[in-house]
Design a protein around this motif. Structure first.
Motif, mmCIF file in Angstrom:
data_model
loop_
_atom_site.group_PDB
_atom_site.id
_atom_site.type_symbol
_atom_site.label_atom_id
_atom_site.label_comp_id
_atom_site.label_asym_id
_atom_site.label_seq_id
_atom_site.Cartn_x
_atom_site.Cartn_y
_atom_site.Cartn_z
ATOM 1 N N SER A 142 0.842 -1.203 0.000
ATOM 2 C CA SER A 142 0.000 0.000 0.000
ATOM 3 C C SER A 142 0.873 1.248 0.000
ATOM 4 O O SER A 142 1.681 1.454 0.915
ATOM 5 N N PRO A 289 -4.524 0.486 -9.421
ATOM 6 C CA PRO A 289 -4.713 1.939 -9.530
ATOM 7 C C PRO A 289 -3.739 2.615 -10.477
ATOM 8 O O PRO A 289 -4.015 3.710 -10.956
ATOM 9 N N GLY A 290 -2.605 1.978 -10.803
ATOM 10 C CA GLY A 290 -1.706 2.611 -11.777
ATOM 11 C C GLY A 290 -0.249 2.338 -11.497
ATOM 12 O O GLY A 290 0.196 2.451 -10.361
ATOM 13 N N ASP A 308 -11.127 -6.021 -5.309
ATOM 14 C CA ASP A 308 -11.982 -5.029 -4.661
ATOM 15 C C ASP A 308 -12.542 -5.620 -3.359
ATOM 16 O O ASP A 308 -13.691 -6.031 -3.296
ATOM 17 N N GLY A 327 -7.221 -0.261 -3.552
ATOM 18 C CA GLY A 327 -6.237 0.804 -3.721
ATOM 19 C C GLY A 327 -4.792 0.332 -3.653
ATOM 20 O O GLY A 327 -3.872 1.134 -3.823
ATOM 21 N N TYR A 329 -1.165 -0.809 -4.465
ATOM 22 C CA TYR A 329 -0.321 -0.518 -5.625
ATOM 23 C C TYR A 329 0.122 -1.798 -6.321
ATOM 24 O O TYR A 329 0.095 -1.897 -7.543
#
Ligand SMILES: O=C(O)/C=C/C(=O)CC(=O)CC(=O)O
Ligand code: CA
Ligand code: MG
Length: 423
Positions: A142, A289-290, A308, A327, A329
């Protein structure tokens, strides 16, 4: 199981078992655990449906006699053992077949009479540690968590270390102290040395903390020297547990340079009794998220799905945080690819943690270290008391759920533990 099935697996999603449609452990979930009963004290594999536990091995044995699973792997033998490890060893094709078969016998009315005697009320069974944990690794995936801890532990450095966006950072934990939900956690004792202390102090930890995580259960062992790619990772990711990485922040802060967390983490790690199969979480798959800046190296690219999953952390009954796993990474597939990129083999029963799940808002932080900013901004509980870190007698409960098919919710069970005084 009176008549063996000769037709293809039914696709109906209605079970004949009496389960409300909005139950977190409905027909789309079917998590695995290990249980025993007072009439049969030998721990064995169970599958949860509603508030019942199916004695999976007992039913599979009948199914085998009836020719139902004769061509497949010997699920009955694998399930009549005290951990999921033998089942984990059978690998992805067997996991898929087992889930199809369980779905069939729990949805086709024709199996009701044969299967019903093997359903036990959850409240009457004892749940055990579901896996014999082989190797245990904990990641740090995270970005919000890593940044927060960086600011608190290393205020003079950049919040994220320079390698953080290039590789999923992890450390090896202690597999022998992974315990099942409900196990008491004895406050650890050790060395600490605050910057203001002239010398190390010895005694019970005074900064005992939690970390809300997901744990990934691994099977389909590999050989030394081989790697698991991101795209193949799902063949080895059997399922997911809720995980609490109990952490003694004072012991950790003094010991961790330069080799990383050690005794501040190794005294106990709690996991949920139920392992939710990855196959139950297909509706929960989301893009990461990217990872565009920087782009990750090719061995970390591929079908690196996120999940999720919504977590909830309560302390003595007060919800203190709702972390969002979507969220994160780094994804579990990337963590497994990274774990094996050097040729390290994986074993059936390996477990790795996601790392603390934290988000950008205060009420989504997955540790008290972050929630209270190292004890300086305590949380207030419903009884009016406040906490910076955990007190003896405190109970922490973590739960989680994910979206399932047809608007259902998939419950991931709970990881709960109560702190007892140091020995
Ligand atoms: O940044 C550190 O020095 C330590 C971080 C942790 O304690 C967190 C850890 O166990 C990994 C994680 O849960 O994300
Ligand atoms: Ca952790
Ligand atoms: Mg731990």
């Amino acid at each position: 199981m009176t008549t063996p099935s000769t037709t293809a697996t039914s696709t109906t999603s209605t079970t004949w078992v009496d389960v409300p449609p909005d139950h977190l452990f409905g027909i789309h979930n079917l998590p695995y655990g290990v249980f025993s009963t007072t009439s049969d004290r030998s721990p064995r594999v169970g599958v949860r449906i509603g508030d019942l536990v199916l004695d999976a091995g007992a039913v599979a044995a009948i199914g085998r006699d009836a020719g139902l699973v004769a061509e497949g792997p010997d699920l009955a033998s694998a399930w009549r053992t005290r951990s999921l490890n033998a089942f984990l060893a059978l690998g992805r094709p067997a996991w898929t077949l087992a889930r199809q078969w369980l779905t069939e016998i729990l949805t086709d009315e024709g199996y009701r009479d044969g299967v019903s005697p093997h359903l036990h009320a959850l409240e009457g069974v004892q749940l055990h540690l579901p896996i014999e944990v082989a190797d245990y690794v904990d990641f740090y995936a995270s970005e919000d968590h890593a940044s927060n801890v960086g600011k608190i532990f290393r205020p003079d450095n950049a919040a994220l270390p320079p390698n953080w966006k290039h590789l999923p950072i992890g450390y090896h934990g202690r597999s022998g102290t992974v315990v099942v939900s409900g196990t008491e956690v004895v406050r650890p004792t050790g060395q600490r040395k605050a910057p203001s202390d002239p010398a190390p102090v010895f005694g019970p930890s005074i900064r005992l903390d939690i970390e809300a995580e997901l744990g990934y259960v691994v099977g389909g062992a590999t050989e030394l020297g081989s790697r698991v790619s991101v795209d193949d990772a799902a063949d080895h990711l059997f399922g997911v547990v809720v995980l609490d990485d109990w952490s003694a922040r004072d012991i950790q802060a003094w010991e961790y340079v330069p080799l990383g967390p050690f005794l501040g983490k190794s005294f106990a790690t709690t996991i949920s009794a139920w392992v939710t199969p990855l196959d139950a979480l297909t509706s929960a798959r989301v893009p990461l998220p990217g990872q565009s800046d920087p782009r990750v190296l090719p061995y970390l690219q591929g079908d690196a799905f996120g999940l999720d999953v919504h977590l909830e952390v309560s302390l003595n009954g007060t919800v203190v945080s709702r972390p969002e796993h979507a969220g994160m990474y780094w994804s579990p597939a990337q963590m497994l690819a990274h774990l094996t990129v050097n040729g390290a083999s994986i074993r059936d029963g390996d477990l790795f943690g996601s790392g603390t799940v934290s988000g950008p808002d205060r009420d989504t932080r997955g540790s008290l270290l972050e929630l209270t900013w190292n004890g300086t901004d305590p949380v207030t509980l419903e009884d009016g008391s406040t906490r910076g870190f955990l007190e003896d007698g405190d109970t922490v409960t973590m739960t989680a759920w994910a979206p399932g098919p047809e608007g259902s919710r998939i419950g991931l069970g709970e990881a709960t533990g109560t702190i007892t005084a140091a020995h």
